[in-house]
Write an enzyme that holds these catalytic residues in place. Structure first.
Site, mmCIF file in Angstrom:
data_model
loop_
_atom_site.group_PDB
_atom_site.id
_atom_site.type_symbol
_atom_site.label_atom_id
_atom_site.label_comp_id
_atom_site.label_asym_id
_atom_site.label_seq_id
_atom_site.Cartn_x
_atom_site.Cartn_y
_atom_site.Cartn_z
ATOM 1 N N PHE A 253 44.409 105.316 36.619
ATOM 2 C CA PHE A 253 43.039 104.902 37.127
ATOM 3 C C PHE A 253 42.425 105.393 38.100
ATOM 4 O O PHE A 253 41.729 104.940 38.749
ATOM 5 C CB PHE A 253 43.202 103.227 37.502
ATOM 6 C CG PHE A 253 44.269 102.662 36.434
ATOM 7 C CD1 PHE A 253 43.591 102.242 35.268
ATOM 8 C CD2 PHE A 253 45.543 102.183 36.504
ATOM 9 C CE1 PHE A 253 44.503 101.318 34.304
ATOM 10 C CE2 PHE A 253 46.353 101.577 35.707
ATOM 11 C CZ PHE A 253 45.720 101.187 34.547
ATOM 12 N N GLY A 480 48.429 105.821 28.526
ATOM 13 C CA GLY A 480 48.482 104.767 27.763
ATOM 14 C C GLY A 480 47.411 104.373 27.088
ATOM 15 O O GLY A 480 47.054 103.247 26.576
ATOM 16 N N ARG A 654 30.412 106.410 18.898
ATOM 17 C CA ARG A 654 31.460 105.936 17.863
ATOM 18 C C ARG A 654 32.830 105.848 18.509
ATOM 19 O O ARG A 654 33.223 106.542 19.690
ATOM 20 C CB ARG A 654 31.421 107.309 16.903
ATOM 21 C CG ARG A 654 31.999 107.280 15.883
ATOM 22 C CD ARG A 654 32.019 108.305 14.902
ATOM 23 N NE ARG A 654 32.607 107.837 13.628
ATOM 24 C CZ ARG A 654 32.754 109.000 12.619
ATOM 25 N NH1 ARG A 654 32.604 110.181 13.023
ATOM 26 N NH2 ARG A 654 33.317 108.716 11.450
ATOM 27 N N LYS A 659 41.679 99.788 17.850
ATOM 28 C CA LYS A 659 42.642 99.230 18.453
ATOM 29 C C LYS A 659 42.896 99.632 19.885
ATOM 30 O O LYS A 659 42.738 98.728 20.951
ATOM 31 C CB LYS A 659 44.096 99.460 17.858
ATOM 32 C CG LYS A 659 45.260 98.471 18.605
ATOM 33 C CD LYS A 659 46.462 98.593 17.800
ATOM 34 C CE LYS A 659 46.615 97.860 16.581
ATOM 35 N NZ LYS A 659 47.707 97.694 16.052
ATOM 36 N N THR A 660 42.895 100.885 20.181
ATOM 37 C CA THR A 660 43.118 101.303 21.587
ATOM 38 C C THR A 660 41.768 101.298 22.246
ATOM 39 O O THR A 660 41.717 101.035 23.437
ATOM 40 C CB THR A 660 43.155 102.793 21.588
ATOM 41 O OG1 THR A 660 42.388 103.743 20.797
ATOM 42 C CG2 THR A 660 44.867 103.143 20.992
ATOM 43 N N GLN A 664 41.362 99.457 25.797
ATOM 44 C CA GLN A 664 40.824 100.127 27.194
ATOM 45 C C GLN A 664 39.787 99.003 27.474
ATOM 46 O O GLN A 664 39.530 98.754 28.906
ATOM 47 C CB GLN A 664 40.136 101.130 26.845
ATOM 48 C CG GLN A 664 41.148 102.584 26.596
ATOM 49 C CD GLN A 664 41.589 102.675 28.102
ATOM 50 O OE1 GLN A 664 42.306 102.394 28.770
ATOM 51 N NE2 GLN A 664 40.958 104.205 28.229
ATOM 52 N N GLY A 727 32.982 107.863 26.386
ATOM 53 C CA GLY A 727 33.956 107.323 26.957
ATOM 54 C C GLY A 727 34.020 105.746 27.276
ATOM 55 O O GLY A 727 32.809 105.451 27.565
ATOM 56 N N VAL A 728 35.086 105.249 26.944
ATOM 57 C CA VAL A 728 35.261 103.851 27.172
ATOM 58 C C VAL A 728 36.051 103.430 28.397
ATOM 59 O O VAL A 728 36.257 102.134 28.725
ATOM 60 C CB VAL A 728 35.718 103.146 25.921
ATOM 61 C CG1 VAL A 728 34.691 103.495 24.724
ATOM 62 C CG2 VAL A 728 37.190 103.707 25.487
ATOM 63 N N GLU A 730 36.308 103.556 31.513
ATOM 64 C CA GLU A 730 35.713 102.796 32.768
ATOM 65 C C GLU A 730 34.775 101.880 32.734
ATOM 66 O O GLU A 730 34.481 100.917 33.384
ATOM 67 C CB GLU A 730 35.228 103.983 33.705
ATOM 68 C CG GLU A 730 36.452 104.827 34.157
ATOM 69 C CD GLU A 730 36.113 106.177 34.731
ATOM 70 O OE1 GLU A 730 36.346 106.293 36.144
ATOM 71 O OE2 GLU A 730 35.788 107.062 34.403
#
Length: 763
Positions: A253, A480, A654, A659-660, A664, A727-728, A730
């Protein structure tokens, strides 16, 4: 805890987009995965730190006799006997690895103390118990110097942040102050957020082993290449002599993005003792030696016409950094892009404190900046008598508000429409205090999520074997979020093999250097390199096929052949698989690489990255965005706040693994709920000492605090990004604190502008 998500179904033949299980899931859940503090070495010793108990000053005496007498103690290192380290490199955007220095302090090479908690000694012992006990017996006396540690008192001394290649201290359009004064409707508000600390499930840990002038380090880090390069400078050895291994990291993080004292001192102790050394920081040790989120004071002023169109938007901030390191927090980042105000002023100022350097913490800047600007927009909506979503949509820009650049991809209207429908926003009555559930006051709040999209660089190799298996090798990080799984999916689609045939190696500096895990940019960077390498691999296979006797592709011109998933197919109708090409050529594999391992090649890669970064910044604005919807229940007698329902809809380009990505986004929302309701690092304004350095006193959300979280995404590709992904990691936390605060206001009529929202602020 029931959780759902909406996702468009991927094409039947595609692995990208599917909710596949993590490839490392079994290793992690069975204990087979080794983390930094779990690697066995013969003769392993353990380290423990002694922390300064003053804020600023000089060590006048260190008594180590009692500590050294503890059975099992191997060494007690202080500034009087520790090996010398070379100075930390001067940070420069042209060499991003230089930005990894947590502080500029010469740990155990100086008698100076720069903050309360700075390591002033280290004990090395045969057992962790002996090391920690002996550390309590080290006696240190000091000469104290005056220090500045009270952020609120120092706020008037803040100075404008300097602009550089990566960030800007001030931007403006028109005269926002004059427009504010002339606006028919206006508000001018102050918001504050407290310092906050990292609490990853795996505390910072390092295992270090020297073999002559060669060093092996197992480190809980978000950037193995940066750690390697930093250690090479500090210990004066070639980077090629250092191997950093971190295949599994138990959360980062941002707290593990820099090189902090624990890593340096573990390697120093291993060199001094000639023994392998391991040190895992205690929770208190993390608070004392690892930087965290800065406090902030923010001003948001809005001017508007009666119809809600903004005539003025002012967002200014003051944040803190340490005198020995740290950097600006991009608090006003989102306010440069969110609303189409006629006049805009954004400004960021800094104050230096005698404290541990601040550090990145999930969505640095936007996490706390969205709290202020989105809470202010909600308040303006009430002043105008408008629905909070309608006010935002009336000010949704077609191009970037300050400079007119185009957005590479922006579907915020669609995200709001989807989220409002799924949440049931239409059932909300607008008046504060108008909704109840028995004795509970019910409130609904909304806020915009926003985080810029970054595209870093990375090197990679891709190998296709004659048996149809694929090996992808890149030194990226896995904390993770499922990076190895996502890149297996991308490679499987790009080459046309089952995802189970792809193996991804990562987390080791012996691999081609990859990007750090930060800025929500790692997946895109590795994907870009991976797709380029696969393209090179296909072209080399085509060349091989055209030269192979008996191949149906022999002699064909390149324009007569097209590459498709699953093989090479000539227009004439014949076809030949990749593995058949290898068999005909008598080869057991083919490999393609992107990037160079040479020093010159790595410098060239950094130059290309900066050139692309600056070019893209001139051309367009690229970001992930979304809409956060929160429902709370508030006890009118006690002020207790319960977040009872959450819906969020995102425009994140996209999606590679449904699932991940859902995990997130939910994780960011949970972290934002903590920021809104409970998280605060309590600092003694007299001494600068953190007063709650543990999970018993620093309160993070637990299961009972987290409601069902319903996440959705549009899955519409950004044409400027590899595979269209954004990106996802943050964006999920941004807007969360504002949505909670806005829901609390709707429930109670009380505006809380100082986080966290605790009971006393509602009574």
């Amino acid at each position: 805890m029931t959780q759902t998500e909406t996702r468009p179904a991927p094409a039947a033949e595609s692995y990208v987009g599917r909710p596949l299980d993590r490839v490392d899931g079994t290793a992690k859940t069975t204990g087979a995965a080794l983390f930094a503090a779990e690697y066995p070495y013969p003769g392993l010793t353990h380290g423990a730190l002694v922390h300064a108990t003053i804020t600023r000053g000089r060590i006048t005496r260190v008594g180590t006799e009692r500590a050294a007498a503890v059975p099992g103690v191997v060494a007690v290192l202080t500034h009087l006997n520790a090996p010398a380290l070379k100075p930390a490199p001067k940070p420069t955007p042209m060499n991003p690895s230089t930005l990894a220095s947590g502080t500029s302090v010469a740990y155990l090479n100086t008698d100076e103390v720069h903050w309360n908690g700075q390591p002033v000694a280290m004990v090395v012992a045969e057992t962790i118990g002996a090391a920690r006990h002996a550390a309590t017996l080290v006696e240190v006396t000091y000469e104290e110097f005056p220090a500045t540690v009270d952020f609120t008192a120092a706020e008037p001394d803040a100075v404008l942040q300097k602009s550089d290649l990566l960030s800007s201290g001030e931007e403006r359009k028109g005269d926002a102050e004059a427009a504010l004064a002339a606006a028919p409707v206006s508000l001018d508000l102050r918001f504050t957020t407290p310092p906050q600390n990292h609490n990853a499930i795996e505390p910072h840990a390092t295992t270090a082993v020297w073999d002559g002038d060669r060093l092996t380090v197992h480190d809980a880090t978000q950037g193995i290449v940066w750690v390697r390069d930093h250690l090479a400078v500090r210990f004066g050895v070639p980077a090629a002599n250092i191997r950093v291994i971190a295949p599994y990291v138990g959360g980062g993080f941002g707290g593990k993005a820099s090189v902090w004292a624990g890593t340096l001192l573990t390697a120093m102790a291993a060199r001094a003792t000639g023994r392998p050394v391991r040190m895992m920081l205690t929770r208190e040790g993390v608070y004392r030696t690892v930087g965290a989120r800065t406090p902030s004071a923010q001003r948001v002023a809005l001017g508007a016409r009666p119809d809600g169109r903004l005539t003025s938007l002012i967002h200014t901030s003051v944040t803190a950094k340490g005198r020995v390191g740290g950097g600006p927090e991009q608090v006003t980042s989102q306010s440069r892009h969110l609303y189409d105000a006629e006049n805009i002023l954004v400004r960021q100022s800094l104050v230096d404190l005698d404290m541990l350097s601040n550090a990145t913490m999930r969505a640095p800047g936007e996490a706390i900046g969205t709290f202020a600007v989105e809470a202010a927009m909600d308040e303006l909506a009430y002043r105008l008598g408008l629905d909070p979503i309608e006010l935002r949509m009336r000010n949704e820009p077609e191009r970037n508000p300050i400079d007119g650049k185009r957005f590479s991809h922006r579907m915020l209207r669609e995200a709001y429409a989807l989220g409002a429908d799924r949440f049931g926003w239409r059932d909300r009555t607008p008046e504060p205090g108008s909704m109840r559930d028995g004795r509970w006051l019910v409130g609904m709040g909304v806020a915009t999520a926003y985080h810029p999209a970054w595209l870093f660089w990375g090197d990679i190799t891709v190998r296709l074997s004659a048996d149809g298996t694929v090996l992808v090798r890149c030194g990226f990080q896995e904390m993770g979020m499922g990076g190895a799984t996502a890149h297996a999916q991308i490679a499987a689609d790009a080459i046309g093999v089952p995802v189970g045939a792809v193996r991804v190696e990562y987390g080791d500096t012996d691999l081609p250097p990859g990007p750090p895990a930060g800025g929500s940019g790692q997946t895109a960077a590795v994907a870009a390199a991976l797709l380029e390498a696969v393209d090179k691999l296909k072209r080399s296979l085509l060349t091989m096929a055209r030269r192979s006797p008996g191949s149906p592709l022999r002699g064909l011109r390149p324009r007569d052949v097209v590459a498709r998933d699953g093989g090479l197919h000539p227009v004439a109708g014949t076809g030949e698989s990749y593995t058949a090409i290898l068999a005909r050529a008598g080869r057991d594999h083919a490999e393609a690489a992107v990037g160079s391992r040479s020093r010159v090649g790595q410098v060239a890669g950094q130059v290309r990255f900066m050139a692309r970064f600056l070019r893209d910044r001139r051309r367009f604005v690229r970001a992930a965005s979304g809409a956060q919807f929160c429902e709370v229940r508030v006890d009118p007698d006690t002020g207790e706040v319960r977040v009872t329902r959450w819906t969020a809809a995102f425009d994140v380009g996209r999606v590679i693994n449904a699932k991940t990505v859902a995990s997130q986004l939910r994780g960011g929302i949970v972290m934002g709920i903590g920021m809104a309701l409970s998280e605060a690092t309590l600092v003694d304004p007299r001494t600068g000492r953190i007063m709650n350095p543990s999970l018993s006193e620093y309160h993070v959300p637990v299961h009972a605090d987290v409601p069902p979280i319903d996440v959705h995404w549009l899955d519409d590709p950004d044409p400027t990004m590899p595979l269209g992904l954004v990106g996802v990691g943050e964006v999920g936390i941004t807007g969360v604190a504002a949505a909670v605060a806005n829901a609390v206001h709707h429930a109670t009529g009380r505006r809380v502008r100082d986080l966290p929202i605790t009971l006393d602020k509602l009574l």
